[in-house]
Design a protein around this motif. Structure first.
Motif, PDB file in Angstrom:
ATOM      1  N   LYS A  67      64.888  32.447  45.243  1.00 34.98           N
ATOM      2  CA  LYS A  67      63.589  32.883  44.749  1.00 34.98           C
ATOM      3  C   LYS A  67      63.051  34.074  45.544  1.00 34.98           C
ATOM      4  O   LYS A  67      61.987  34.596  45.261  1.00 34.98           O
ATOM      5  CB  LYS A  67      62.629  31.697  44.842  1.00 34.98           C
TER       6      LYS A  67
ATOM      7  N   ILE B  91      61.632  37.282  43.689  1.00 32.39           N
ATOM      8  CA  ILE B  91      60.365  37.030  42.995  1.00 32.39           C
ATOM      9  C   ILE B  91      59.235  36.884  44.009  1.00 32.39           C
ATOM     10  O   ILE B  91      58.146  37.420  43.812  1.00 32.39           O
ATOM     11  CB  ILE B  91      60.485  35.807  42.075  1.00 32.39           C
ATOM     12  N   ASP B  92      59.489  36.178  45.109  1.00 34.57           N
ATOM     13  CA  ASP B  92      58.473  36.051  46.161  1.00 34.57           C
ATOM     14  C   ASP B  92      58.095  37.422  46.718  1.00 34.57           C
ATOM     15  O   ASP B  92      56.919  37.701  46.964  1.00 34.57           O
ATOM     16  CB  ASP B  92      58.970  35.152  47.296  1.00 34.57           C
TER      17      ASP B  92
ATOM     18  N   GLU C 265      55.908  39.232  44.201  1.00 31.44           N
ATOM     19  CA  GLU C 265      54.558  38.668  44.173  1.00 31.44           C
ATOM     20  C   GLU C 265      53.774  39.047  45.423  1.00 31.44           C
ATOM     21  O   GLU C 265      52.570  39.309  45.355  1.00 31.44           O
ATOM     22  CB  GLU C 265      54.623  37.159  43.977  1.00 31.44           C
TER      23      GLU C 265
ATOM     24  N   THR D  39      56.762  46.033  37.589  1.00 33.86           N
ATOM     25  CA  THR D  39      56.073  44.761  37.821  1.00 33.86           C
ATOM     26  C   THR D  39      54.559  44.904  37.915  1.00 33.86           C
ATOM     27  O   THR D  39      53.872  43.903  38.072  1.00 33.86           O
ATOM     28  CB  THR D  39      56.583  44.071  39.097  1.00 33.86           C
TER      29      THR D  39
ATOM     30  N   MET E 288      56.342  41.981  34.667  1.00 38.53           N
ATOM     31  CA  MET E 288      56.462  40.729  35.433  1.00 38.53           C
ATOM     32  C   MET E 288      57.155  39.652  34.608  1.00 38.53           C
ATOM     33  O   MET E 288      57.947  38.873  35.139  1.00 38.53           O
ATOM     34  CB  MET E 288      55.084  40.236  35.893  1.00 38.53           C
TER      35      MET E 288
ATOM     36  N   HIS F 215      60.553  37.829  35.812  1.00 35.49           N
ATOM     37  CA  HIS F 215      60.681  36.380  35.947  1.00 35.49           C
ATOM     38  C   HIS F 215      61.776  35.828  35.030  1.00 35.49           C
ATOM     39  O   HIS F 215      62.484  34.887  35.398  1.00 35.49           O
ATOM     40  CB  HIS F 215      59.344  35.690  35.667  1.00 35.49           C
TER      41      HIS F 215
ATOM     42  N   GLY G 205      65.011  36.412  36.680  1.00 34.21           N
ATOM     43  CA  GLY G 205      65.163  35.440  37.767  1.00 34.21           C
ATOM     44  C   GLY G 205      65.583  34.083  37.254  1.00 34.21           C
ATOM     45  O   GLY G 205      66.437  33.412  37.843  1.00 34.21           O
ATOM     46  N   ALA G 206      64.999  33.653  36.129  1.00 31.93           N
ATOM     47  CA  ALA G 206      65.359  32.356  35.540  1.00 31.93           C
ATOM     48  C   ALA G 206      66.799  32.367  35.052  1.00 31.93           C
ATOM     49  O   ALA G 206      67.537  31.386  35.230  1.00 31.93           O
ATOM     50  CB  ALA G 206      64.415  32.023  34.385  1.00 31.93           C
TER      51      ALA G 206
END
Length: 83
Positions: free
Chosen positions: A13, A16-17, A20, A38, A44, A48, A51-52
């Motif tokens: 993660k 993504i962290d 953010e 983003t 965004m 995400h 990332g998924a």
């Protein structure tokens, strides 16, 4: 930033962290080759989603590896390695 996109070598993660954290600081992340920015809600969302998908791929690899190792152990129990 190179290599920050999910699935492009980032761990778990962390990408993504990072995105953010940058957003909280008022910094947008833009990937020119991937046309992802983003600083917009759509960017965004895509970030995400990537990332998924990357997480799903890692889980699939883990599941297949576990199944392959179990099958190899099963075969070895019936007379050793049958390569």
């Amino acid at each position: 930033m190179s290599g920050i996109l999910p699935g492009s070598g980032g761990c778990g993660k962390q990408p993504i962290d990072t995105a953010e954290d940058l957003k909280r600081r008022g910094i947008g992340l833009e990937s020119v080759p991937d046309a992802i920015d983003t600083s917009s809600p759509g960017g965004m969302l895509v970030f995400h989603m990537l990332g998924a998908i990357a997480e799903f791929e890692r889980a699939q690899i883990r599941e297949r590896t576990t199944a392959g190792l179990a099958e190899a152990r099963r075969r070895a129990a019936w007379g050793g390695d049958r390569s």
